[in-house]
Scaffold this motif. Sequence first.
Motif, PDB file in Angstrom:
ATOM      1  N   TYR A   3       0.803  -1.232   0.000  1.00  0.00           N
ATOM      2  CA  TYR A   3       0.000   0.000   0.000  1.00  0.00           C
ATOM      3  C   TYR A   3       0.839   1.288   0.000  1.00  0.00           C
ATOM      4  N   ARG A   4       2.079   1.263   0.529  1.00  0.00           N
ATOM      5  CA  ARG A   4       2.815   2.535   0.611  1.00  0.00           C
ATOM      6  C   ARG A   4       4.206   2.499  -0.007  1.00  0.00           C
ATOM      7  N   ILE A   5       4.760   1.305  -0.237  1.00  0.00           N
ATOM      8  CA  ILE A   5       6.117   1.197  -0.781  1.00  0.00           C
ATOM      9  C   ILE A   5       6.058   0.638  -2.200  1.00  0.00           C
ATOM     10  N   GLN A   6       6.657   1.360  -3.123  1.00  0.00           N
ATOM     11  CA  GLN A   6       6.775   0.905  -4.503  1.00  0.00           C
ATOM     12  C   GLN A   6       8.151   0.254  -4.682  1.00  0.00           C
ATOM     13  N   GLU A  31       8.687   7.737   5.600  1.00  0.00           N
ATOM     14  CA  GLU A  31       7.435   8.193   6.204  1.00  0.00           C
ATOM     15  C   GLU A  31       6.399   8.358   5.100  1.00  0.00           C
ATOM     16  N   GLY A  32       5.288   7.679   5.255  1.00  0.00           N
ATOM     17  CA  GLY A  32       4.277   7.727   4.210  1.00  0.00           C
ATOM     18  C   GLY A  32       4.673   6.864   3.035  1.00  0.00           C
ATOM     19  N   ASP A  33       4.340   7.342   1.819  1.00  0.00           N
ATOM     20  CA  ASP A  33       4.649   6.585   0.615  1.00  0.00           C
ATOM     21  C   ASP A  33       6.104   6.807   0.211  1.00  0.00           C
TER      22      ASP A  33
END
Length: 424
Positions: free
Chosen positions: A291-294, A329-331
Amino acid sequence: MNNHSLASLLDKLPLGICIVDRKYRILYINLRFIKELQLPAEIRLGASLLQLCQAQAPLLQQHLDNVAGRTGDTFPSDIHPPETFEFIPETDTTVPGVYAILHMEIVPLSINDGEVKTLCLLLDAGSSYTQAKQKMAQELAAEHEQQQQLLDKLETARGQLVQAEKMASIGQLAAGIAHEINNPIGFISSNLQSLQDYVGRLLSIIHDSESLLNEQQRQQLQQLMEQQQFGFIREDIKELLEESLDGVNRVATIVNSLKSFSHVDNSDWQYADLIDGMENTLKIIHNQLKYRIQLHKDYQEGLPLLYCQPMQLNQVFMNLLMNAAQAIEGDGDIWISIHTMPQDQGMEIRIKDNGCGIEPQNLHKIFEPFYTTKPVGSGTGLGLSLSYSIIQKQHGKISVNSKVGEGTEFVVRLPLQGERRLRQ
């Protein structure tokens, strides 16, 4: 032995001796002391040592006063070592046989009347006593260094043993979990496949049975189907079964990845596929990244197998990936690269993030045990330290590059050992 014989013996000693009282007056002096300091040969008892050594008088007086002021045992012990300093003669040091710097030791001495006298022992830099003392000091220093190296090796071995025990426990736990989960997952998957087949047959029977009914019966059946939302159920039940089977397959994949990650039955040195190890590790920590790490993967084609301890390397991959994820932090993004180095020098694994980065003054500390920049309770500070030990044990190197606000990149380089084997 009379006083004359004693004085004659003391004159033959290979060190200078001088005894003075609290007012620095000479009570005894031997020939070696006079010769080394190049003092007048006609020195009389009672003469002031400070006047004879005027250039060094302040320094000499300070050390004499320090010793004369001591209380307790006459001769110093380990608690009160001799007053030691370097003494520079007042004569021309270019004269052959005259030392530029002399070594002097001063100790307290009490003679008969109980008054504290001061004993000066002059030891030149070339005396056997001084050489022996220096040699002993060097040997003690070398022994201390060897002991420290041994302690460091023992500490490293202890850390590796703790890590090995921990990984073995994780491996055994993973094997037990995999066994316990695989059994129910197996029959759940089998039952769902049978159920999917049975539902398909039932839906086919219902569809074919409509042709056996008359018009009135078909209308009644259609009304019943509409009331019970048969059309929706028919479509939804297929999706439910497909999703359930997909979920079971995903659980089975995770269990197999956990088992492959731990390598409980194969923790020794062996040929391993680093890409498979990385992929299995990513599946284990998928929940921390989704959901947040590509993820951006760059795997070299035709990558050879690496002779290594795959269970240990998987632990390193997990530590580096978790650190990368926690630094964002975050994406954010994580780049993973696995390639061979030029001229077959080994394998290179790079894990880079665009997180908060590491302060320059902290870069040299990150591989130290128990060092962490995370809040209290959020990390033990052992992950990178253990990773460093594992990579060293694999005869490799691990380094880090980081810029605050831009991100961090860890580079692991491992040598190609054993015969070259290609991936299947």
